[in-house]
Design an enzyme around this catalytic site. Structure first.
Site, PDB file in Angstrom:
ATOM      1  N   TYR A 121     -29.564  39.207 -33.822  1.00  0.00           N
ATOM      2  CA  TYR A 121     -29.762  38.302 -34.946  1.00  0.00           C
ATOM      3  C   TYR A 121     -31.036  37.494 -34.728  1.00  0.00           C
ATOM      4  O   TYR A 121     -31.200  36.849 -33.689  1.00  0.00           O
ATOM      5  CB  TYR A 121     -28.584  37.338 -35.090  1.00  0.00           C
ATOM      6  N   SER A 122     -31.925  37.517 -35.696  1.00  0.00           N
ATOM      7  CA  SER A 122     -33.120  36.686 -35.608  1.00  0.00           C
ATOM      8  C   SER A 122     -32.718  35.217 -35.573  1.00  0.00           C
ATOM      9  O   SER A 122     -31.817  34.803 -36.300  1.00  0.00           O
ATOM     10  CB  SER A 122     -34.040  36.933 -36.798  1.00  0.00           C
ATOM     11  N   CYS A 306     -39.118  40.892 -43.039  1.00  0.00           N
ATOM     12  CA  CYS A 306     -37.830  40.790 -42.368  1.00  0.00           C
ATOM     13  C   CYS A 306     -36.713  40.897 -43.398  1.00  0.00           C
ATOM     14  O   CYS A 306     -36.736  40.206 -44.416  1.00  0.00           O
ATOM     15  CB  CYS A 306     -37.713  39.473 -41.588  1.00  0.00           C
ATOM     16  N   GLU A 346     -39.776  43.742 -39.080  1.00  0.00           N
ATOM     17  CA  GLU A 346     -38.451  43.749 -38.448  1.00  0.00           C
ATOM     18  C   GLU A 346     -37.411  43.922 -39.551  1.00  0.00           C
ATOM     19  O   GLU A 346     -36.939  42.942 -40.134  1.00  0.00           O
ATOM     20  CB  GLU A 346     -38.227  42.431 -37.693  1.00  0.00           C
ATOM     21  N   TYR A 348     -34.005  46.417 -41.326  1.00  0.00           N
ATOM     22  CA  TYR A 348     -32.807  47.163 -40.920  1.00  0.00           C
ATOM     23  C   TYR A 348     -32.217  47.870 -42.119  1.00  0.00           C
ATOM     24  O   TYR A 348     -32.542  47.565 -43.252  1.00  0.00           O
ATOM     25  CB  TYR A 348     -31.781  46.214 -40.292  1.00  0.00           C
TER      26      TYR A 348
END
Length: 348
Positions: A121-122, A306, A346, A348
């Site tokens: 987790y960022s 992100c 970054e 996902y």
């Protein structure tokens, strides 16, 4: 899989309004503390040679304790997003743009007898944490659920193990943590004139909250020096799903001492239309400023992505079209950005 995480303090779940100090201006902060946030800085502050990495690993994680867990979206938001502040006692220092790993309790369903796999987790707070003591880190997690069309209900067997664990935590609960990890999303601070273009979907806002707090809310060396433009693009479904709008508005109204400013653009897919009459997604909003974004990058700006990887093809196609119109080879141009470390992804 990488999940981004964002954090804020709220007076109550129904109010959706952050408490101090999460949204205080630099002026009010200084008046309250009369101190600088400089005790966690490198020397000089922009030197990244001492960035902490993998202080705690999977086989020997750190046990953090939850300070608070609060819902941070409105009642009409698509899904539930929670803000979790975790005490790390100053033993897991991190820099803005890094991630924490969380090992949810229980056995790995794919490896019986083994612990669950780490989820990344960022981190959504600056290195000083929301309480500015340097002893906490903030996570913002969207609860992952699966709607079963046959059951016409959420299927608990397919819910996200870690996201539900975190969203269900209470103050005092323990969290097994690894990290911090990653250097891809670090902020360039050596040249304080550098423009930052930050593109996020949903909880992908996480690292940018750390950036913006560091530059616009805290009395840091980076804030004192910054004179560029930090441009935030955030894509969510509707107004109730917006994350940290109060903080962004506060930062937007309070330039840095050197004249640095925050610029803000939202893409609300269920409330706005793009130029073709379709839903307004993040790539559509960025496309509205295609030439300006291109020119900023050509002048040395750093761009960050992100959140959901689905935004990338549209944004890259848009930039490719701009390059074509200017007679520039896109692959060569993008390669130059990557070589200069101006391109940060970054997703996902």
């Amino acid at each position: 899989m990488k999940f981004a995480i964002v954090a804020t303090l709220l007076t109550a779940a129904s109010a959706f309004t952050p408490l101090s100090p999460a949204s205080v201006s630099r002026t009010s902060l200084n008046a309250a503390t009369d101190t600088k946030q400089d005790f966690l800085e490198a020397t000089p502050h922009w030197d990244q040679s001492t960035v902490p990495v993998n202080t705690y690993k999977n086989k020997a994680p750190f046990t953090g304790k939850v300070v608070s867990t609060k819902r941070i979206v409105g009642p009409k938001a698509t899904g539930e997003t929670c803000h979790i502040i975790i005490e790390h006692e100053g033993k897991m220092p991190y820099w803005e743009g890094q991630s924490y790993g969380v090992i949810p309790p229980g056995e790995n369903p794919k490896k019986p007898g083994k612990p669950n796999a780490v989820r990344l987790y960022s981190i959504a707070s600056s290195r000083y944490g929301d309480d500015m003591t340097g002893n906490t880190g903030s996570l913002c997690v969207r609860r992952a659920t699966y709607w079963c069309p046959d059951l016409q209900a959420d299927d608990p067997a397919k819910k996200g193990i870690c996201s539900n664990f975190l969203c269900d935590t209470s103050p005092g609960d323990e969290v097994q943590m690894t990290g911090p990890s990653g250097k891809v999303m670090l902020m360039p601070e050596e040249d304080p004139k550098t423009d930052l273009i930050m593109v996020a979907t949903g909880t992908g806002i996480a690292p940018y909250r750390g950036f913006i707090r560091r530059l616009f809310s805290e009395n840091t060396p980076a804030a004192a020096a910054y004179s560029g433009e930090a441009w935030l693009f955030l894509g969510v479904a509707n107004t109730d799903a917006l994350l940290y709008d109060d903080e962004w508005q506060e930062a937007k109204a309070n330039p840095t001492p050197a004249g640095g400013k925050l610029r803000l653009d939202y893409a609300l897919s269920r409330e706005a239309e793009n130029k073709k009459g379709g839903k307004m997604y993040i790539q559509d909003k960025v496309e509205e400023y295609a030439d300006e974004v291109f020119n900023k990058l050509d002048s040395g700006a750093h761009i960050y992505f992100c959140g959901l990887k689905g935004m990338m093809p549209g944004i890259q196609d848009m930039l490719k079209e701009v390059c074509s119109g200017k007679g520039i080879d896109y692959d060569e141009w993008l390669g130059g950005l990557k070589k200069n470390k101006q391109w940060h992804v970054e997703v996902y």
